[in-house]
Design a protein around this motif. Structure first.
Motif, mmCIF file in Angstrom:
data_model
loop_
_atom_site.group_PDB
_atom_site.id
_atom_site.type_symbol
_atom_site.label_atom_id
_atom_site.label_comp_id
_atom_site.label_asym_id
_atom_site.label_seq_id
_atom_site.Cartn_x
_atom_site.Cartn_y
_atom_site.Cartn_z
ATOM 1 N N TYR A 129 0.841 -1.202 0.000
ATOM 2 C CA TYR A 129 0.000 0.000 0.000
ATOM 3 C C TYR A 129 0.879 1.257 0.000
ATOM 4 O O TYR A 129 0.657 2.196 -0.755
ATOM 5 N N ARG A 130 1.895 1.245 0.853
ATOM 6 C CA ARG A 130 2.787 2.405 0.951
ATOM 7 C C ARG A 130 3.631 2.573 -0.317
ATOM 8 O O ARG A 130 3.873 3.700 -0.744
ATOM 9 N N ARG A 131 4.077 1.480 -0.909
ATOM 10 C CA ARG A 131 4.837 1.589 -2.163
ATOM 11 C C ARG A 131 3.973 2.215 -3.253
ATOM 12 O O ARG A 131 4.424 3.103 -3.984
ATOM 13 N N THR A 132 2.720 1.788 -3.334
ATOM 14 C CA THR A 132 1.804 2.361 -4.316
ATOM 15 C C THR A 132 1.566 3.846 -4.028
ATOM 16 O O THR A 132 1.584 4.670 -4.949
ATOM 17 N N SER A 133 1.354 4.180 -2.762
ATOM 18 C CA SER A 133 1.154 5.582 -2.385
ATOM 19 C C SER A 133 2.364 6.434 -2.741
ATOM 20 O O SER A 133 2.227 7.554 -3.230
ATOM 21 N N HIS A 134 3.548 5.877 -2.500
ATOM 22 C CA HIS A 134 4.780 6.591 -2.824
ATOM 23 C C HIS A 134 4.879 6.834 -4.335
ATOM 24 O O HIS A 134 5.269 7.917 -4.773
ATOM 25 N N GLN A 135 4.518 5.840 -5.116
ATOM 26 C CA GLN A 135 4.552 5.995 -6.576
ATOM 27 C C GLN A 135 3.578 7.078 -7.034
ATOM 28 O O GLN A 135 3.887 7.860 -7.935
ATOM 29 N N ILE A 136 2.404 7.119 -6.416
ATOM 30 C CA ILE A 136 1.421 8.147 -6.769
ATOM 31 C C ILE A 136 1.963 9.528 -6.428
ATOM 32 O O ILE A 136 1.899 10.451 -7.249
ATOM 33 N N LEU A 137 2.510 9.682 -5.231
ATOM 34 C CA LEU A 137 3.074 10.975 -4.845
ATOM 35 C C LEU A 137 4.223 11.349 -5.765
ATOM 36 O O LEU A 137 4.340 12.506 -6.195
ATOM 37 N N GLN A 138 5.046 10.389 -6.099
ATOM 38 C CA GLN A 138 6.167 10.653 -6.995
ATOM 39 C C GLN A 138 5.667 11.153 -8.342
ATOM 40 O O GLN A 138 6.244 12.079 -8.927
ATOM 41 N N SER A 139 4.560 10.604 -8.825
ATOM 42 C CA SER A 139 4.016 11.061 -10.105
ATOM 43 C C SER A 139 3.458 12.483 -10.009
ATOM 44 O O SER A 139 3.440 13.214 -11.000
ATOM 45 N N LEU A 140 3.014 12.885 -8.810
ATOM 46 C CA LEU A 140 2.484 14.242 -8.629
ATOM 47 C C LEU A 140 3.573 15.306 -8.683
ATOM 48 O O LEU A 140 3.298 16.463 -8.988
ATOM 49 N N VAL A 141 4.787 14.903 -8.350
ATOM 50 C CA VAL A 141 5.890 15.873 -8.331
ATOM 51 C C VAL A 141 6.928 15.571 -9.405
ATOM 52 O O VAL A 141 8.068 16.050 -9.329
ATOM 53 N N ASP A 142 6.543 14.804 -10.424
ATOM 54 C CA ASP A 142 7.521 14.406 -11.439
ATOM 55 C C ASP A 142 8.042 15.572 -12.271
ATOM 56 O O ASP A 142 9.087 15.453 -12.902
ATOM 57 N N ASP A 143 7.357 16.712 -12.223
ATOM 58 C CA ASP A 143 7.857 17.881 -12.954
ATOM 59 C C ASP A 143 8.535 18.887 -12.019
ATOM 60 O O ASP A 143 8.863 19.994 -12.419
ATOM 61 N N TRP A 144 8.746 18.507 -10.761
ATOM 62 C CA TRP A 144 9.463 19.355 -9.817
ATOM 63 C C TRP A 144 10.964 19.057 -9.916
ATOM 64 O O TRP A 144 11.367 17.927 -10.201
ATOM 65 N N SER A 145 11.755 20.049 -9.606
ATOM 66 C CA SER A 145 13.205 19.826 -9.580
ATOM 67 C C SER A 145 13.564 19.061 -8.301
ATOM 68 O O SER A 145 12.811 19.087 -7.321
ATOM 69 N N PRO A 146 14.717 18.397 -8.314
ATOM 70 C CA PRO A 146 15.154 17.710 -7.092
ATOM 71 C C PRO A 146 15.240 18.666 -5.895
ATOM 72 O O PRO A 146 14.904 18.273 -4.771
ATOM 73 N N ASP A 147 15.663 19.912 -6.126
ATOM 74 C CA ASP A 147 15.733 20.885 -5.027
ATOM 75 C C ASP A 147 14.347 21.227 -4.493
ATOM 76 O O ASP A 147 14.166 21.380 -3.282
ATOM 77 N N GLU A 148 13.358 21.338 -5.381
ATOM 78 C CA GLU A 148 11.987 21.622 -4.937
ATOM 79 C C GLU A 148 11.443 20.472 -4.100
ATOM 80 O O GLU A 148 10.799 20.690 -3.070
ATOM 81 N N ILE A 149 11.702 19.265 -4.543
ATOM 82 C CA ILE A 149 11.222 18.092 -3.800
ATOM 83 C C ILE A 149 11.896 18.019 -2.436
ATOM 84 O O ILE A 149 11.239 17.806 -1.418
ATOM 85 N N ALA A 150 13.194 18.212 -2.396
ATOM 86 C CA ALA A 150 13.927 18.159 -1.129
ATOM 87 C C ALA A 150 13.459 19.262 -0.182
ATOM 88 O O ALA A 150 13.260 19.028 1.018
#
Length: 149
Positions: free
Chosen positions: A111-132
């Protein structure tokens, strides 16, 4: 000087809006853990899963911020669903610890792996600095909220 929230951005509204979306998605996906699992009981399950060495019922109630009777009912439900069991507390022979069953660990992990993938897709256009920066800020906000709310 006090920090001001940015003009034109209702931070509380945006946080609430996001939490509602996450909760809604969670409700739709709880059946992947167990078809009879409800959201309220799910929060108890997560706390038990995260307590690697187990957790006492009273500590669980304190951690979630509910009365012991509420925690007891949730734990009874999780036991009936086969997701949680009780084991003797090695530090106190009179007490018991709540532990997640292997099936719960597996399903919550997925469940958490799937949730993480969803969140990752929401920020896929963010820079690494923005995500951090976002991750650090969210962690800092949660730490402060735990102290004051």
């Amino acid at each position: 000087m006090t920090n001001q929230l940015p003009a034109g951005v209702d931070v509380d509204f945006e946080l609430t809006r996001f939490v509602r979306r996450v909760r809604s998605r969670s409700l739709r996906n709880l059946a992947t853990i167990h078809p009879k699992l409800d959201y309220g009981t799910f929060t108890f399950l997560l706390a038990i899963v995260d307590a690697e060495d187990g957790i006492r019922g009273s500590e669980l109630a304190d951690q979630i911020g509910v009365h012991k009777s509420t925690a007891s009912r949730a734990v009874a439900t999780l036991e009936r669903l086969g997701l949680v069991s009780r084991v003797p507390d090695p530090d106190d022979g009179r007490a018991q610890l709540l532990v997640a069953e292997p099936v719960a660990l597996e399903r919550v992990g997925e469940y958490r792996r799937t949730s993480h993938q969803i969140l990752q897709s929401l920020v896929d256009d963010w820079s690494p600095d923005e995500i951090a920066s976002f991750a650090r800020s969210l962690s800092r906000l949660n730490e402060r909220a735990e102290q004051e709310l």
